[in-house]
Design an enzyme around this catalytic site. Sequence first.
Site, PDB file in Angstrom:
ATOM      1  N   ARG A   1      -6.598  -2.056  11.389  1.00  0.00           N
ATOM      2  CA  ARG A   1      -5.257  -1.816  11.464  1.00  0.00           C
ATOM      3  C   ARG A   1      -5.076  -1.680  13.046  1.00  0.00           C
ATOM      4  O   ARG A   1      -4.213  -1.268  13.524  1.00  0.00           O
ATOM      5  CB  ARG A   1      -4.687  -0.416  10.980  1.00  0.00           C
ATOM      6  CG  ARG A   1      -4.690  -0.492   9.535  1.00  0.00           C
ATOM      7  CD  ARG A   1      -4.253   1.020   8.959  1.00  0.00           C
ATOM      8  NE  ARG A   1      -4.232   1.021   7.571  1.00  0.00           N
ATOM      9  CZ  ARG A   1      -4.308   2.232   6.715  1.00  0.00           C
ATOM     10  NH1 ARG A   1      -3.894   3.405   7.586  1.00  0.00           N
ATOM     11  NH2 ARG A   1      -4.056   2.288   5.608  1.00  0.00           N
TER      12      ARG A   1
ATOM     13  N   ARG B   1       1.294   0.347  14.072  1.00  0.00           N
ATOM     14  CA  ARG B   1       2.300   1.386  14.628  1.00  0.00           C
ATOM     15  C   ARG B   1       1.982   1.981  15.839  1.00  0.00           C
ATOM     16  O   ARG B   1       2.794   2.678  16.467  1.00  0.00           O
ATOM     17  CB  ARG B   1       2.844   2.306  13.427  1.00  0.00           C
ATOM     18  CG  ARG B   1       3.250   1.551  12.238  1.00  0.00           C
ATOM     19  CD  ARG B   1       3.669   2.521  11.010  1.00  0.00           C
ATOM     20  NE  ARG B   1       2.253   2.838  10.174  1.00  0.00           N
ATOM     21  CZ  ARG B   1       1.993   3.952   9.484  1.00  0.00           C
ATOM     22  NH1 ARG B   1       3.157   4.724   9.176  1.00  0.00           N
ATOM     23  NH2 ARG B   1       0.669   3.891   8.909  1.00  0.00           N
TER      24      ARG B   1
ATOM     25  N   ARG C   1       9.141  -3.994  14.723  1.00  0.00           N
ATOM     26  CA  ARG C   1       9.414  -3.625  13.616  1.00  0.00           C
ATOM     27  C   ARG C   1      10.818  -2.920  13.545  1.00  0.00           C
ATOM     28  O   ARG C   1      11.741  -3.382  12.384  1.00  0.00           O
ATOM     29  CB  ARG C   1       8.411  -2.393  13.166  1.00  0.00           C
ATOM     30  CG  ARG C   1       8.640  -1.540  11.825  1.00  0.00           C
ATOM     31  CD  ARG C   1       8.113  -0.196  11.750  1.00  0.00           C
ATOM     32  NE  ARG C   1       8.451   0.529  12.893  1.00  0.00           N
ATOM     33  CZ  ARG C   1       7.768   1.916  12.968  1.00  0.00           C
ATOM     34  NH1 ARG C   1       6.835   2.162  12.453  1.00  0.00           N
ATOM     35  NH2 ARG C   1       8.389   2.706  14.275  1.00  0.00           N
TER      36      ARG C   1
ATOM     37  N   ASP D   1      -1.022  -7.855   3.911  1.00  0.00           N
ATOM     38  CA  ASP D   1      -1.469  -6.393   3.036  1.00  0.00           C
ATOM     39  C   ASP D   1      -2.441  -6.939   1.943  1.00  0.00           C
ATOM     40  O   ASP D   1      -2.259  -8.278   1.610  1.00  0.00           O
ATOM     41  CB  ASP D   1       0.019  -5.956   2.425  1.00  0.00           C
ATOM     42  CG  ASP D   1      -0.508  -4.769   1.805  1.00  0.00           C
ATOM     43  OD1 ASP D   1      -0.462  -3.536   2.652  1.00  0.00           O
ATOM     44  OD2 ASP D   1      -0.422  -4.608   0.691  1.00  0.00           O
TER      45      ASP D   1
ATOM     46  N   TYR E   1      -3.352   0.205  -7.847  1.00  0.00           N
ATOM     47  CA  TYR E   1      -1.947   0.004  -7.369  1.00  0.00           C
ATOM     48  C   TYR E   1      -1.028  -0.412  -8.439  1.00  0.00           C
ATOM     49  O   TYR E   1      -0.004   0.066  -8.745  1.00  0.00           O
ATOM     50  CB  TYR E   1      -1.771  -0.993  -6.332  1.00  0.00           C
ATOM     51  CG  TYR E   1      -2.012  -0.172  -4.767  1.00  0.00           C
ATOM     52  CD1 TYR E   1      -1.144   0.574  -4.193  1.00  0.00           C
ATOM     53  CD2 TYR E   1      -3.198  -0.681  -4.253  1.00  0.00           C
ATOM     54  CE1 TYR E   1      -1.290   0.923  -3.187  1.00  0.00           C
ATOM     55  CE2 TYR E   1      -3.386  -0.004  -2.784  1.00  0.00           C
ATOM     56  CZ  TYR E   1      -2.345   1.005  -2.578  1.00  0.00           C
ATOM     57  OH  TYR E   1      -2.614   1.440  -1.165  1.00  0.00           O
TER      58      TYR E   1
END
Length: 354
Positions: free
Chosen positions: A28, A32, A41, A78, A155
Amino acid sequence: MIGQDQVPCLLRAARGETLDRPPVWMMRQAGRYMQVYRDLRDKYPSFRERSENPDLAIEISLQPWRAFRPDGVILFSDILTPLTGMGIPFDIIESKGPIIDPPIRSQAQVDAVHTLDPDSATPFIRTILTSLRQEVGNEAAVLGFVGSPWTLAAYAVEGRTSKSYAHIKGMAFSEPGMLHQLLSKLADNIAIYACHQIECGAQVVQLFDSWAGQLSPMDYRTFALPYQQQVVRRVKAKYPDTPLILYISGSAGVLDLMGESGVDIVSVDWTVDMADARRRLGANMVVQGNVDPAALFGSKAFIRDRILDTVQKAGRRGHILNLGHGILPGTPEENAAFFFETAKQLDQLLAVPA
């Protein structure tokens, strides 16, 4: 022929070579914690647009490359991205995470899962990976990644993130035949997708089986390991020289079994001491990790000590320095920079025991 000095050091470590310092990247690492990512974003609030628009995904993938020069540059995407190409629609909502509606709960839904055609379903992947290879050249390795079958099935069956995994485990224990069919279909498709990423330019592919750490060793051996092996067999049959990495969050209970998956590299989370991981996996397994991501909220001296502890325990051969999970939102960027700076100076900071 490309000389050894031109082969990215991450690929040399993946082969088990002895190096002056371990290569370094972060899971990652595009995300963020970086202000440039948050600014982008805000302008493009849809995660799927950011990850499926080639220009945006290339820019985001390269943000940490420009800032820190890691030894690995990973595709911004993703693990759910290929699901739509299998007939499993999904969305990713910023505040809620992935949503699969309706979740897969019936035999008819499992039967409807079909074979993935990556160029048709994910045409942006080729553009992104080709561009990343052109951008970084031999200065770093370009990594692709895929979800492993158990985690993708979790998921799909849960319909969202979960704390109890009641639906997927309920299916495993009450309708195992149906779940095995779903897992096998996912494994075949993920192998296709991983091979596609390699064809598009990925030099290493990481398999994320993030939720497999929620399984007992017995259930891991039944519902996760065989399908990891299925993916690895199919990819290695076509691309035997491309290194594959397996990562599981909370893997302490199944670490030994991860070594049976057939991958070249086991990514160790921070719940396992690196010296113990080395002992349990054996001298021939390349390892990745495993600094606690929260360590990057500490002082620079603390961060340096944690890096040195991990590297000393891993040794000079067959180790890729990384975090034990993805870098956390809110991590100070200067601490991420210090992590990379320290990693690049390890050959000067200490003589790492072989």
